[in-house]
Design a protein around this motif. Structure first.
Motif, PDB file in Angstrom:
ATOM      1  N   TYR A  75      15.924 -10.895  -3.297  1.00 57.83           N
ATOM      2  CA  TYR A  75      15.851 -10.043  -2.078  1.00 57.83           C
ATOM      3  C   TYR A  75      16.990  -9.221  -2.008  1.00 57.83           C
ATOM      4  N   SER A  76      16.882  -7.782  -1.570  1.00 54.70           N
ATOM      5  CA  SER A  76      17.874  -7.022  -1.431  1.00 54.70           C
ATOM      6  C   SER A  76      18.970  -7.146  -2.627  1.00 54.70           C
ATOM      7  N   MET A  77      20.135  -7.583  -2.356  1.00 53.43           N
ATOM      8  CA  MET A  77      21.241  -7.491  -3.423  1.00 53.43           C
ATOM      9  C   MET A  77      20.572  -8.293  -4.300  1.00 53.43           C
ATOM     10  N   GLY A  78      20.043  -9.473  -4.286  1.00 51.56           N
ATOM     11  CA  GLY A  78      19.371 -10.348  -5.238  1.00 51.56           C
ATOM     12  C   GLY A  78      18.546  -9.536  -6.260  1.00 51.56           C
ATOM     13  N   GLY A  79      17.896  -8.963  -5.826  1.00 54.19           N
ATOM     14  CA  GLY A  79      17.138  -8.102  -6.845  1.00 54.19           C
ATOM     15  C   GLY A  79      17.778  -7.256  -7.663  1.00 54.19           C
ATOM     16  N   TYR A  80      18.873  -6.693  -7.192  1.00 52.72           N
ATOM     17  CA  TYR A  80      19.792  -5.635  -8.146  1.00 52.72           C
ATOM     18  C   TYR A  80      20.667  -6.565  -9.025  1.00 52.72           C
ATOM     19  N   VAL A  81      20.920  -7.782  -8.611  1.00 48.16           N
ATOM     20  CA  VAL A  81      21.493  -8.562  -9.709  1.00 48.16           C
ATOM     21  C   VAL A  81      20.617  -9.281 -10.666  1.00 48.16           C
ATOM     22  N   ALA A  82      19.192  -9.513  -9.929  1.00 50.53           N
ATOM     23  CA  ALA A  82      18.223 -10.011 -11.214  1.00 50.53           C
ATOM     24  C   ALA A  82      17.839  -8.922 -12.322  1.00 50.53           C
ATOM     25  N   LEU A  83      17.686  -7.830 -11.850  1.00 46.72           N
ATOM     26  CA  LEU A  83      17.578  -6.748 -12.673  1.00 46.72           C
ATOM     27  C   LEU A  83      18.664  -6.418 -13.636  1.00 46.72           C
ATOM     28  N   ASN A  84      19.748  -6.438 -13.098  1.00 46.92           N
ATOM     29  CA  ASN A  84      20.809  -6.052 -13.768  1.00 46.92           C
ATOM     30  C   ASN A  84      21.090  -7.257 -15.128  1.00 46.92           C
ATOM     31  N   LEU A  85      20.827  -8.370 -14.676  1.00 48.67           N
ATOM     32  CA  LEU A  85      20.818  -9.649 -16.020  1.00 48.67           C
ATOM     33  C   LEU A  85      19.742  -9.314 -16.797  1.00 48.67           C
ATOM     34  N   ALA A  86      18.498  -8.965 -16.322  1.00 40.76           N
ATOM     35  CA  ALA A  86      17.251  -8.736 -16.975  1.00 40.76           C
ATOM     36  C   ALA A  86      17.585  -7.881 -18.244  1.00 40.76           C
ATOM     37  N   ARG A  87      18.464  -6.832 -18.089  1.00 39.33           N
ATOM     38  CA  ARG A  87      18.856  -5.862 -19.060  1.00 39.33           C
ATOM     39  C   ARG A  87      19.145  -6.481 -20.286  1.00 39.33           C
ATOM     40  N   THR A  88      19.769  -7.536 -20.223  1.00 39.63           N
ATOM     41  CA  THR A  88      20.271  -8.253 -21.442  1.00 39.63           C
ATOM     42  C   THR A  88      19.872  -9.624 -21.873  1.00 39.63           C
ATOM     43  N   SER A  89      19.306 -10.542 -20.812  1.00 35.97           N
ATOM     44  CA  SER A  89      19.260 -11.785 -20.845  1.00 35.97           C
ATOM     45  C   SER A  89      17.695 -12.121 -21.507  1.00 35.97           C
ATOM     46  N   LYS A  90      17.381 -12.907 -22.310  1.00 34.57           N
ATOM     47  CA  LYS A  90      16.069 -13.069 -22.841  1.00 34.57           C
ATOM     48  C   LYS A  90      15.736 -14.315 -21.999  1.00 34.57           C
ATOM     49  N   LYS A  91      16.463 -14.700 -20.922  1.00 32.59           N
ATOM     50  CA  LYS A  91      16.047 -16.012 -20.436  1.00 32.59           C
ATOM     51  C   LYS A  91      14.985 -15.856 -19.187  1.00 32.59           C
ATOM     52  N   ILE A  92      14.895 -14.587 -18.787  1.00 30.92           N
ATOM     53  CA  ILE A  92      14.051 -14.074 -17.549  1.00 30.92           C
ATOM     54  C   ILE A  92      12.727 -13.494 -18.434  1.00 30.92           C
ATOM     55  N   SER A  93      11.687 -14.031 -17.727  1.00 28.36           N
ATOM     56  CA  SER A  93      10.312 -13.593 -18.069  1.00 28.36           C
ATOM     57  C   SER A  93       9.686 -12.401 -17.007  1.00 28.36           C
ATOM     58  N   GLY A  94      10.406 -12.565 -15.746  1.00 26.29           N
ATOM     59  CA  GLY A  94       9.676 -11.557 -14.628  1.00 26.29           C
ATOM     60  C   GLY A  94      10.445 -11.597 -13.587  1.00 26.29           C
ATOM     61  N   VAL A  95      10.493 -10.478 -12.904  1.00 28.25           N
ATOM     62  CA  VAL A  95      11.216 -10.178 -11.514  1.00 28.25           C
ATOM     63  C   VAL A  95      10.158  -9.514 -10.493  1.00 28.25           C
ATOM     64  N   PHE A  96      10.464 -10.167  -9.279  1.00 31.35           N
ATOM     65  CA  PHE A  96       9.962  -9.630  -8.090  1.00 31.35           C
ATOM     66  C   PHE A  96      11.064  -9.273  -7.026  1.00 31.35           C
ATOM     67  N   THR A  97      11.050  -8.202  -6.738  1.00 32.57           N
ATOM     68  CA  THR A  97      12.129  -7.708  -5.640  1.00 32.57           C
ATOM     69  C   THR A  97      11.706  -7.301  -4.359  1.00 32.57           C
ATOM     70  N   LEU A  98      12.576  -7.506  -3.268  1.00 32.92           N
ATOM     71  CA  LEU A  98      11.998  -7.061  -1.862  1.00 32.92           C
ATOM     72  C   LEU A  98      13.229  -6.413  -1.367  1.00 32.92           C
ATOM     73  N   GLY A  99      12.866  -5.338  -0.738  1.00 37.23           N
ATOM     74  CA  GLY A  99      14.019  -4.372  -0.074  1.00 37.23           C
ATOM     75  C   GLY A  99      15.165  -4.267  -0.901  1.00 37.23           C
ATOM     76  N   THR A 100      15.157  -4.140  -2.094  1.00 39.71           N
ATOM     77  CA  THR A 100      16.462  -3.785  -3.033  1.00 39.71           C
ATOM     78  C   THR A 100      16.811  -2.284  -3.240  1.00 39.71           C
ATOM     79  N   LYS A 101      17.979  -2.127  -2.882  1.00 47.58           N
ATOM     80  CA  LYS A 101      18.144  -0.509  -2.756  1.00 47.58           C
ATOM     81  C   LYS A 101      18.744  -0.196  -4.205  1.00 47.58           C
ATOM     82  N   PHE A 102      18.066   0.882  -4.584  1.00 49.14           N
ATOM     83  CA  PHE A 102      18.396   1.338  -6.001  1.00 49.14           C
ATOM     84  C   PHE A 102      19.347   2.552  -6.088  1.00 49.14           C
TER      85      PHE A 102
END
Length: 229
Positions: A75-102
């Motif tokens: 949610y919001s900043m949490g979505g930004y953090v999740a996508l930032n880690l997804a750039r490099t991590s192989k541990k994440i298989s999918g991300v769903f964001t709500l209200g994230t400011k880009f």
């Protein structure tokens, strides 16, 4: 068959407590995990209060709990953090964001931090000040707010998610926002979905930005639909 792991990430000025109802709603389909970033929900401040620091904390949480093929609702900043880690991590298989400011720039950051004035909040919206005090106890909510303003200024000067870095995210991503969200625009959300190779954009009719004003049943239904293959 074991349930897929889902991590729920809170937003700026938030805490995991705000998502216990969503956690309960999704617990039959997912093994749901929540946690607080440092400096939130009463968790001690780290030496750094920034998106890179919170990204590191998310990565450490995955490692400490031996989590692989993780799904994330941010949610919001949490979505930004999740996508930032997804750039490099192989541990994440999918991300769903709500209200994230880009869209972050010096101008957009300056606009956002106008809302982060503790004295005005105490005067104009005392109920919100009380809620923040309870949410972050024993931390000083005013200090949390000041550090959040600094985080936004730094993000405005050095955005981590850009047209170029979005291309590094190869997992499925669902970007959502509410049609009544005054903080996050349709344009910046659609643009992010366009730049991420395997992303889609979805709107929730009548959702506002605050998570307390979101229909949790509708949100949970869409999370199930998008994250369960």
């Amino acid at each position: 068959m074991s349930k897929p792991n889902l991590i729920i990430l809170h937003g700026a000025l938030g805490s995991e407590k705000q998502f216990f109802n969503l956690q309960s709603e999704l617990s039959s389909e997912f093994q749901v995990h929540t946690f607080n970033f440092s400096g939130h929900g009463g968790k001690d401040f780290s030496n750094n209060f920034s998106i890179p620091q919170f990204t590191l904390e998310l990565d450490q949480f995955l490692s400490e709990n031996k989590l692989q093929d993780v799904l994330i609702f941010g949610y919001s900043m949490g979505g930004y953090v999740a996508l930032n880690l997804a750039r490099t991590s192989k541990k994440i298989s999918g991300v769903f964001t709500l209200g994230t400011k880009f869209h972050w720039s010096p101008e957009s950051a300056a606009h956002e931090i106008k809302m982060l004035n503790p004295a005005k909040i105490e005067e104009k919206v005392p109920a919100f000040a009380t809620a923040l005090a309870e949410r972050h106890f024993p931390l000083d909510w005013k200090e949390v707010m000041h550090r959040t303003a600094d985080l936004m200024i730094n993000l405005g000067n050095n955005p981590l998610l850009t047209t170029n870095t979005f291309k590094e995210i190869t997992i499925p991503v669902t970007i959502t926002r509410g049609t009544l969200d005054n903080m996050v625009s349709k344009e910046e959300s659609e643009s992010a979905a366009h730049d991420i190779p395997n992303a889609k954009y979805i709107e929730f009719a009548d959702f506002k930005h605050p998570i307390e004003q979101v229909d949790i049943n509708k949100l949970a239904a869409k999370i199930r639909q998008e994250l369960i293959n």
